[in-house]
Scaffold this motif. Structure first.
Motif: not given
Length: 92
Positions: A11-12, A15-16, A22, A26, A38, A41-42, A45
């Motif tokens: 995650t950044q 975004s993933i 990319e 998100l 978030l 997303a985590k 990932v």
């Protein structure tokens, strides 16, 4: 079948990303990602990054118990569940 972006993913900044690119954005439209976005997303990932290793471990365990079906009903049921999980994880 098209291959996915190579792992590992991370995650950044909303975004993933994977392989320097990319993978997913998100949030919705121009909104900042929510705590819920978030957290999701985590989870994505972690699942993506552990996928290949989990399949490899389950396949190894399945191979090591091959032929022991008659000895232990629980082993047989475990092997069936492991094979089902492998197929599901591979999208089969």
């Amino acid at each position: 079948m098209t291959k996915h972006t190579p792992t590992p993913w991370a995650t950044q900044r909303g975004s993933i990303v994977g392989n320097g690119e990319e993978v997913a954005v998100l949030g919705q439209f121009d909104d900042s990602p929510s705590e819920w976005d978030l957290a999701n997303a985590k989870l994505i990932v972690r699942a993506v990054n552990s996928h290949d290793e989990l399949i490899a471990v389950i396949e190894e365990l399945d191979n090591k118990t091959a032929g022991s079906f008659d000895k232990n009903r629980m082993t047989f049921e475990w092997c069936v569940r492991a094979r089902d999980a492998i197929r599901k994880a591979r999208g089969e």
